[in-house]
Design a protein around this motif. Sequence first.
Motif, mmCIF file in Angstrom:
data_model
loop_
_atom_site.group_PDB
_atom_site.id
_atom_site.type_symbol
_atom_site.label_atom_id
_atom_site.label_comp_id
_atom_site.label_asym_id
_atom_site.label_seq_id
_atom_site.Cartn_x
_atom_site.Cartn_y
_atom_site.Cartn_z
ATOM 1 N N VAL A 162 -22.734 37.674 -24.730
ATOM 2 C CA VAL A 162 -21.656 38.662 -24.086
ATOM 3 C C VAL A 162 -21.177 38.561 -22.897
ATOM 4 N N THR A 163 -22.150 38.095 -21.854
ATOM 5 C CA THR A 163 -21.667 37.697 -20.662
ATOM 6 C C THR A 163 -21.788 36.493 -20.106
ATOM 7 N N ALA A 164 -21.884 35.404 -20.928
ATOM 8 C CA ALA A 164 -22.019 34.071 -20.613
ATOM 9 C C ALA A 164 -20.711 33.504 -19.922
ATOM 10 N N PHE A 165 -19.584 33.811 -20.489
ATOM 11 C CA PHE A 165 -18.407 33.606 -19.640
ATOM 12 C C PHE A 165 -18.122 34.199 -18.216
ATOM 13 N N ILE A 166 -18.601 35.342 -18.153
ATOM 14 C CA ILE A 166 -18.350 35.869 -16.818
ATOM 15 C C ILE A 166 -19.260 35.153 -15.620
ATOM 16 N N TYR A 167 -20.728 35.357 -16.046
ATOM 17 C CA TYR A 167 -21.670 34.500 -15.012
ATOM 18 C C TYR A 167 -21.412 32.788 -14.982
ATOM 19 N N GLY A 168 -20.764 32.363 -16.038
ATOM 20 C CA GLY A 168 -20.367 30.910 -15.931
ATOM 21 C C GLY A 168 -19.224 30.761 -15.250
ATOM 22 N N ASN A 169 -18.273 31.683 -14.684
ATOM 23 C CA ASN A 169 -17.491 31.530 -13.938
ATOM 24 C C ASN A 169 -17.204 32.174 -12.740
#
Length: 260
Positions: A162-169
């Motif tokens: 769910v949150t990988a894109f958020i904390y990865g950017n």
Amino acid sequence: MPKTLIIIQARMGSSRLPNKVLINVAGKPILQHVIDRCKMSIADEVIVATSTNPENDEIEKFCSKIGVSCFRGSENDVLDRYYNAAKEYKADVVVRITGDCPLLEPKILNKVIEEFKSGDYDYISNVLERGFPRGLDTEVFSFKALERAHALAKEKPHREHVTAFIYGNPSLFKIRNIGAEGEFKRPDIRLTIDTPHDLAVLNSIFANIPNAAVAPIEKIIKYLDEHPYIRDLNQESELAQRTKNIEEGVKQKIADSSNS
């Protein structure tokens, strides 16, 4: 006032411990322990998000039985499941919890929520740097950040997590990690449920700590330190989890570099 919604991610499919979220521990399914602890927090509402796979009908039936809302969405596109659940329940702030953490600590959950509300952040968690015992994981993010991730994320790992894109950017989102301090800094302790050894540790805690269902994390840590043979039962599970996390991180970096 902004609505804070806890979405508990749960499903029946688990290769190492089948149907784990509905395994009975101390008279209640694991999922109910998670729900009960979440309800001890300052969040406005708690719901469960599972998939439309028929095997998860049991989760929906259980939620109906105890009076908890259950949203059903994609099995593998969990980002889409969360986005649509948050949208349907009109969340402004979303708290992500997984259904295999029956000893989640409400005061740590509240701390992450309060820090998010008091600052100008898109995402705050206590998992970007492992410090707390595994099983106390809490992620809080705005619906706007979730909506943006849902629109922009294209890679499979970003849809499955769910949150990988958020904390990865970090260039797109303002993120923060809350580190563990003092007696809470125990990354060696594993309180999540994914294997039979994890279940053995959990059963021991509930059998030997009075009112373990509402016991604070300090009491649980004290019990495990006094019984190291119990604490160390699932260390192989924790090592496997860390190895898996590293491998997934390497794969994602390779994918990101090939797409840049």
